[in-house]
Structures are given as C-alpha cells and as structure tokens.
Motif scaffolding. Structure first.
Motif, PDB file in Angstrom:
ATOM      1  N   ASN A  51     -10.560  13.196  -0.683  1.00 46.03           N
ATOM      2  CA  ASN A  51     -10.234  13.846   0.581  1.00 46.03           C
ATOM      3  C   ASN A  51     -11.478  14.455   1.213  1.00 46.03           C
ATOM      4  OD1 ASN A  51      -7.565  13.207   0.124  1.00 46.03           O
ATOM      5  ND2 ASN A  51      -6.985  15.258  -0.563  1.00 46.03           N
ATOM      6  N   TRP A  54     -15.524  11.563   5.968  1.00 44.22           N
ATOM      7  CA  TRP A  54     -16.470  10.501   5.635  1.00 44.22           C
ATOM      8  C   TRP A  54     -17.117  10.074   6.941  1.00 44.22           C
ATOM      9  CZ3 TRP A  54     -16.857   7.725   0.760  1.00 44.22           C
ATOM     10  CH2 TRP A  54     -16.092   8.287  -0.270  1.00 44.22           C
ATOM     11  N   ARG A  74      -7.575   3.279  -1.322  1.00 46.73           N
ATOM     12  CA  ARG A  74      -6.647   4.205  -0.685  1.00 46.73           C
ATOM     13  C   ARG A  74      -7.226   5.608  -0.600  1.00 46.73           C
ATOM     14  NH1 ARG A  74      -4.132   7.857  -3.901  1.00 46.73           N
ATOM     15  NH2 ARG A  74      -3.979   7.488  -6.149  1.00 46.73           N
ATOM     16  N   ALA A  75      -6.615   6.400   0.281  1.00 44.53           N
ATOM     17  CA  ALA A  75      -6.973   7.806   0.382  1.00 44.53           C
ATOM     18  C   ALA A  75      -6.392   8.593  -0.787  1.00 44.53           C
ATOM     19  CB  ALA A  75      -6.442   8.377   1.697  1.00 44.53           C
ATOM     20  N   VAL A  81      -8.316  11.595   4.272  1.00 44.71           N
ATOM     21  CA  VAL A  81      -9.623  10.921   4.254  1.00 44.71           C
ATOM     22  C   VAL A  81      -9.903  10.537   5.694  1.00 44.71           C
ATOM     23  CG1 VAL A  81     -10.891   8.885   3.496  1.00 44.71           C
ATOM     24  CG2 VAL A  81      -9.437  10.131   1.893  1.00 44.71           C
ATOM     25  N   ILE A  83     -12.218   9.269   8.623  1.00 48.08           N
ATOM     26  CA  ILE A  83     -13.383   8.428   8.889  1.00 48.08           C
ATOM     27  C   ILE A  83     -13.907   8.772  10.269  1.00 48.08           C
ATOM     28  CG2 ILE A  83     -14.267   6.084   8.894  1.00 48.08           C
ATOM     29  CD1 ILE A  83     -12.983   6.860   6.253  1.00 48.08           C
ATOM     30  N   LEU A 101      -5.964   5.725   5.463  1.00 50.44           N
ATOM     31  CA  LEU A 101      -7.187   6.223   6.089  1.00 50.44           C
ATOM     32  C   LEU A 101      -6.913   6.680   7.518  1.00 50.44           C
ATOM     33  CD1 LEU A 101      -9.771   3.545   4.867  1.00 50.44           C
ATOM     34  CD2 LEU A 101      -8.921   5.583   3.683  1.00 50.44           C
ATOM     35  N   TYR A 102      -7.756   7.610   8.010  1.00 53.87           N
ATOM     36  CA  TYR A 102      -7.584   8.200   9.340  1.00 53.87           C
ATOM     37  C   TYR A 102      -8.913   8.084  10.080  1.00 53.87           C
ATOM     38  CZ  TYR A 102      -6.176  11.802  12.805  1.00 53.87           C
ATOM     39  OH  TYR A 102      -5.856  12.486  13.939  1.00 53.87           O
ATOM     40  N   CYS A 132      -2.190   3.738   7.966  1.00 49.09           N
ATOM     41  CA  CYS A 132      -3.452   4.241   8.502  1.00 49.09           C
ATOM     42  C   CYS A 132      -3.276   4.684   9.955  1.00 49.09           C
ATOM     43  CB  CYS A 132      -4.537   3.177   8.414  1.00 49.09           C
ATOM     44  SG  CYS A 132      -5.036   2.749   6.721  1.00 49.09           S
TER      45      CYS A 132
END
Length: 772
Positions: A51, A54, A74-75, A81, A83, A101-102, A132
C-alpha cells in the motif's frame, strides 16, 4: 537399506504430485523489488504491491501462467496502491491477472495507461485487468493522444473497473486488430463503470473503439456486456464498432451524449441494452447503424431527444463504392423486439443524406445509398404525448420492410408505414425510467421471421418460447431490473459519488488586498463575497477549481480594476477551473484581457459564467488559445462595452474538426462599441461526425460594434453545427453581415430586429476543407 531409500524417494515424488506447492506470495514495496518479482514469477506466483503511492513506475508485467495457476499482480489492499506521475502498465505473456490498482494524479508517458502487449513480439493472451480505477489520468494538453486501455492479443478481459475523466484526445479503450495474433480475439469488457467523460471539442473521444478503418473488415468477436456508461460525453460516438462480429449486450447508457455506432465492420449484435435520456437534452443518443448484417433486439430507449447522428435509432445512408474509412450502405439488418418510450422521432432513416451538397463535396463523400433488405419487426413505440413525426425520412425507405410493430401515439396523426398500426395500450413504471406494457398485448400477433429463434429471451432474461409479445419484454410483469445499482458495476471498494459533500463556504472581503488571498484560500465551490468598493489587482487571479465571486450588494456593485500587463487576463482559467462572476463591474486598461485560459497545459476543460455584470476597457473579453476548451461559456444580463475584441473562440484553425467551446450562451446581454471579434466561434474541417459546438444568442442587443472587423461579420460562427439567433436587436453596427448561418445544419434565426446593421445570411452548403 537401498530398498528403503528408494521407497522414501518414491513417497516424496508421489506426495509432490498429489499436493502441489502453495502459490508463492511476494510482497514488494519498490519498483526494483517489483521488477525482480516479475522476472522470477512462475505459474501460481502472487505478487503483492505494498500500500502507498507508487510514483513514476513503469510496470512491465511479463509472465507465463496457466489457466488454473495464473500469475497475479495485485494491490495489498484494493484501492490503496495509488499509481501516480509518469506511470503505465504493460502486460505480455499468458494467463496474467492485475487486481486492485488505482491510477490517478498523473499521465502515461507512453501511448496507453494499460495495454495488453509489451511489443509486437510479446502480446498478452488470456489475461485480465480487474477491480482497478483510472481517474483523471490525462496528458497535459487535450490534443496529446493516448488510450487508457489498449487491447491486443486474444481472450483478454477488463472487468469491474471504474474509468472516468479522460479529457485528452483518444478513445478511453481501443481494441487493436493489427495482425493475425489479434483477430478472432474474443476479448471481454464487462461489468465496468465508465464514469463521466467531458466533451473534447472534436473527434477521437470515444469511450470504446473496437478496430479502426484499416482493420474494419476483420473478425474481432469482442464482447461488451453489463457495463454502465454514465455521462460519457466525449463525442458523438460513445461506442464505435469498427470490426466484425462484435456483441453489445445488457449495457446501460445513462445520460450519455452520444450513441452506440456500428461505424465500420459488419454482423454486430446489439441486444438488451438500455438508453436513458433526461427527456430534455437534444444530445443524448441511442443506436446508429451503418453496414451489413446487424441484429438489434431487446433494447430499451427512454426519454431521448436526439436528432440525426444522435437519434434514438439512426439508420444511415451509405456512399456508393465507399472507401473503407467512410460509410457503407445498410443492408440485411434486423431490428426486432425493441421498445421506445417517450422518445421524440425514434426512427430516423437516411440519416446523413447529403445529396444536396454535391456542389461543395466530391462524389466520394456523397451519402446517397439508402438502406435495403432491412427488417423492422415486433417493435413497440409509446408516447405519453403524441409525436407528430415518430418516423423521420431523410431519404427513401423503400428498402425497409415493417412487420407487426405497434405504436400508441395518443391519437396524434403522423405519416406512417404499413406494419406500424396504432394500438391503444398503456404502460406501467417498474422503476425510475423503466416502463413496460400494463397488459401482455396477447391480442397482437408476433411476427416470426428468419432466424428469430435466436431471440429466445427478452430484455429481462425471461424466455420467449411459450409466451411472447411485441416489444422488448415477453408480456409478463418482471421484477424491477435495478439498472443503476452501483454494486453491479466497477470495483466494490470504490465509491464514485461519496456522500457528505461539504456546503460551500463564504469568504467576505472588504479590503482590496484580501481579494486574491481569499481566492487562494477558498475550497472548491466556495463563494467570495465582495463589499462595495474598488478592488485593484496587478496580476491574474488563478481559477483552478469552482469559485463564485459576487457582490454582496447587487445595488452597489464591487468594482474590480485589473492593471496587469498587456496580454494577461484578470482571471486566468486553469484546468478544472470554473468561475462564476455575479453582479461585479470588471474594468481593464485597454491592452489586457478579462478572461483567458492558459496558453499551454490545458489538460482539462474550464467553465465560465458571468451574470448581471459590466465589463469594459479590455483588449479581449475572452481570449481562447489553441488546445484550450470550455464546456460552458455563459454571459447573462451582462453589459460588455468599449472593448477591442469580444469573445474570440477561433484558435483551433487546423481544420481538423476541433473547436474551443462546446456551449456558448449570450442571453439578455448588451454589447456596445466592441471593435472586432464580437463573437468569433470557429470549427473548421469537414468532419461530419462532429456535431458541435452550440451557440445561443437570445434577447441581447448589439450596438455600434464590429467596425474594425476585417471579415465584416458581427457574429462569426463558421462551421458551428448548432446555432440559434433569436429575439435580438442589432442597431447601428457598421458591418456587412450580422451573422452567416449554415442552412444545411441546425442554424436558425427568428424574431431579430436589424437597424442599419447589415443582414443575416443563410448559406445552405458551407465549403469546408476535407479531412479525409
């Protein structure tokens, strides 16, 4: 002893076969660790991204899992997580899964945010992106192109994702079919929530595009099902099908200003979809048909008011011997068991017919081929208020057969066809926007055409075998379908409309020095209330969120005097900026501007509304720049006087179908002594699928303006599709032409008074530069 060792070895081997090793779980917290984990992954490996944020991470997810042991990225916690920055994700290999992912607060440094290939030699197959979010992940300017999801390979899937806010050029999703490894692909796009996409002001802003002109005759077999398209307003095509054998099933198009379009390619199935309008907007469309062999059945249309390209159902004319990127004739199409409720002119035939433009267009652009061998059967039309024209004919409909359709038009006469008799029936509301017949219509015969057995269920999934009826339902009273239930679409962890929004704050300002600071401190949606007095400012006020600036006392207006440098604006509109100026006097020194967006870096649109105000002494009232775009520009009950230029929205001069604003409204206002560019609103290039912008000038007065305009036109709307000039007064304006309207488009004028001001000219066929 040797025999015992052999037995132990055999036991270990058999045990290993019977009980496979547990999947490896690798937690990574940096790009380096992520890359190593991907390089070392084997079937069954689960790579978990820790978490946190990134930033500037370029993920190259290459691996070869198996059907029962995929490789998973995966997150650690879905949605946590994040991005950001210059980041993207590419998949290559077999049986890969990306989960949770976000992507936000950034943009892809490449041509896509997520793509199912690494390079032409390493495509992804049997891979999946699920759960996502991609939100507002845009290039820095709207003309810069990318995709948010790019499909290649075969048998890939995007599901339970949320995508919203794409504002730059390029479809949100595109399926590429270049080369044999990407045809017969059987991709799935399902259970996603496509949130609002703002208008882009030109072409290439579809939400989904499957194929392109160059590959439009190839088989795709992409399935788009169970998705919600909410306010997807990027352009006239929400979905553009440009390949063969695609299917669009059980999707909801909610208040989306565009249509599902079989643009190129053939043999599409469009079944069980909902198209929901608001009963007012002329921009919310349904289905537009081009090409051969489509089956359109069990669809439901409600509250649509679109015309031509945005009609509830538009059946287009084709071009003889059409080039692959133009319009093929509609042939061998079946439209059956669909329902239209409270839609205006639901069936529009020969859309795009432009034979009358032969003088300005080459033969390769003339859409003269009418639909042939096309069947309309068992369809139902209901209007609570009668429609004088439920069928619109832009050309001949001799090639269309009508069988066993019904309409209740409340007795209002219309020009009908054999096979569409009037019938007295009523409707009942299952849930908001969803209406079904109150009775089973069992007294009406159902037409059984060739291969109609493929329509074996109705809109709600009920069987049509023993019980059947005209329209999208089989005659039984179903349970409410709950089509807008957010749990059906997108990731469970993401709420696109969180509750508890804060009430706008009010910042009261009485000292000139406090105005700029109040804007800086204000939250999105806050109100800056100015006491009467004079407020001098020397640098532009930055507007990068929704801000309301208004006088506290409308009878004693605050006066803002801008003394900034020449060519700078009093109010500088940034991406996402929305300014409401109300009851204010705004004054310049003759060489600066009242309002302007940034010259560069307009990654998102802006909005401007001016009410009950006075503006004077500026070089430009509004100066748009190339690649800037506004969704709404409104001047209402406002006086604009003694300015060199008025509203200049003409910076998109490449003649590629682009323009600077979607909606421009001048209402009950006065323009006095504006030298040139009183209104200069331009869209160039013959892009027939661009159906904007929209200009309304109503109840306004123009006096002694336009004397310095080289064009001799007071209100210049060259190439704008929808123009309405009504109930205005034009007095003593030294121009040749008040406005030149495009007769072939939706340009109208009525109730205007012209005194010593030139003429209103209607030019039927406007010559435009060909884009194709």
């Amino acid at each position: 002893m040797r025999y015992a060792v052999w037995l132990i070895a055999l036991f270990v081997t058999l045990a290993g076969c019977r009980y496979p090793a547990a999947p490896a779980r690798v937690l990574v917290s940096s790009a380096g660790e992520l890359n190593r984990a991907i390089a070392e992954a084997t079937p069954g490996t689960e790579i978990v991204m820790a978490n946190g944020a990134w930033r500037d991470v370029r993920i190259r997810f290459v691996g070869y899992g198996t059907e029962d042991r995929p490789i998973i990225l995966r997150a650690e916690t879905p949605g946590q997580v994040v991005i950001q920055g210059q980041s993207d994700l590419k998949l290559g290999g077999e049986y890969l899964v990306v989960d949770g992912l976000y992507f936000t607060s950034g943009a892809s440094p490449s041509g896509a945010v997520i793509q199912f290939f690494i390079n032409e030699d390493t495509l992804a197959n049997h891979s999946r992106v699920t759960n996502c979010v991609i939100k507002d992940f845009n290039k820095p300017q709207r003309n810069l192109q990318d995709l948010w999801v790019l499909f290649k390979g075969r048998h890939n899937q995007l599901d339970h994702c949320y995508l919203a806010g794409k504002s730059n050029r390029g479809p949100t999703i595109r399926v590429d079919l270049d080369g044999n490894p990407s045809i017969y692909n059987y991709h799935r796009i399902n259970n996603n929530h496509f949130g609002p996409r703002p208008p882009r002001g030109g072409p290439s802003a579809e939400t989904i595009q499957i194929g392109d002109s160059g590959t439009s005759m190839t088989p795709s077999h992409t399935l788009v099902e169970n998705n919600l398209f909410e306010r997807c307003n990027g352009e006239v095509e929400v979905i553009s099908s440009k390949s063969n054998f695609n299917e669009f099933r059980n999707n909801v198009f909610y208040l989306s200003e565009g249509s599902l379009v079989t643009r190129h390619g053939n043999y599409a199935v469009v079944a069980g979809n909902y198209f929901i309008g608001d009963g007012a907007s002329p921009h919310i469309g349904g289905i537009r048909l081009i090409g051969t062999g489509h089956w359109v059945f069990n669809n439901y249309f409600y509250g649509l008011r679109g015309k031509e390209f945005r009609a509830p159902l538009a059946v287009m004319n084709g071009i003889p011997r059409s080039a692959v990127n133009r319009y093929f004739q509609v042939t061998d199409v079946v439209v059956a068991h669909n329902t239209w409720v409270n839609t205006i002119s639901p069936w529009q035939f020969g859309v795009g017919s432009n034979v009358d433009q032969r003088d300005v267009l080459p033969p390769s652009e003339i859409r003269s081929e009418t639909p042939i061998r096309t069947l309309f059967a068992n369809n139902l039309i209901y209007n609570a208020e009668g429609d004088p024209m439920p069928i619109v004919r832009y050309d001949s409909i001799d090639g269309i057969t009508f069988r066993n359709n019904l309409i209740n038009n409340q007795g209002v006469p219309f020009r009908g066809v054999d096979g569409l008799p009037e019938h007295d029936f009523s409707m009942v509301e299952l849930e908001k926007n969803i209406w079904v017949p109150a009775s089973d219509l069992s007294d009406v015969e159902v037409y059984h055409g060739f291969e109609f057995e493929r329509i074996d269920r109705d809109l709600f999934g009920n069987p049509r075998g023993e019980k059947n009826a005209v329209g999208a339902t089989n005659g039984t009273m179903p349970e409410p379908p709950n089509i807008l239930d957010p749990a059906r679409y997108g990731p469970a962890w993401y709420d696109p409309a969180p509750a508890g929004t804060q009430e706008p704050g009010v910042h009261r300002v009485s000292q000139p020095a406090d105005l700029v600071q109040a804007v800086v401190r204000a939250a999105d949606g806050d109100v800056i209330e100015l006491a009467s007095g004079r407020y001098e400012i020397d640098t532009p006020i930055r507007i990068d969120r929704t801000i309301v600036i208004q006088s506290a006392d409308s009878s004693a207006r605050a006066r803002i005097v801008y003394r900034g440098a020449a060519g700078t604006p009093a109010f500088e509109l940034h991406p996402g900026g929305h300014l409401v100026l109300r009851g204010v006097v705004l004054q310049g020194h003759g060489e600066n501007y009242a309002f302007a967006p940034l010259k560069e870096g307009m990654s998102r649109l802006y909005n401007l509304r001016v009410e009950d105000s006075e503006i004077s002494g500026f070089d430009y009232v509004l100066k748009a720049y190339k690649h800037s775009f506004a969704e709404f520009i409104t001047f209402e009950s406002t006086v604009i006087r003694d300015c060199t230029n008025g509203l200049d929205l003409s910076a998109e001069d490449d003649d590629r179908g682009e323009y600077n604003a979607e909606n421009v409204y001048l209402l009950d206002s006065r323009f006095e002594r504006v030298g040139r560019n009183v209104v200069n609103y331009y869209r160039g290039g013959y892009d027939e699928s661009t159906v904007g912008g929209n200009l309304i000038v109503k109840g306004s007065t123009f006096t002694r303006s336009g004397s310095r305009d080289e064009s001799g036109i007071l209100i210049n709307t060259y190439g704008i599709i929808n123009v309405r000039i009504e109930d205005n007064v034009f007095r003593d304006n030294p121009v040749r032409i008040v406005t030149r309207l495009w007769g072939a488009k939706n340009n109208t004028h009525a109730g205007n008074v012209l005194e010593n001001s030139g003429a209103i000219v209607v030019e039927q066929n406007l010559p435009l530069k060909l884009m194709y």
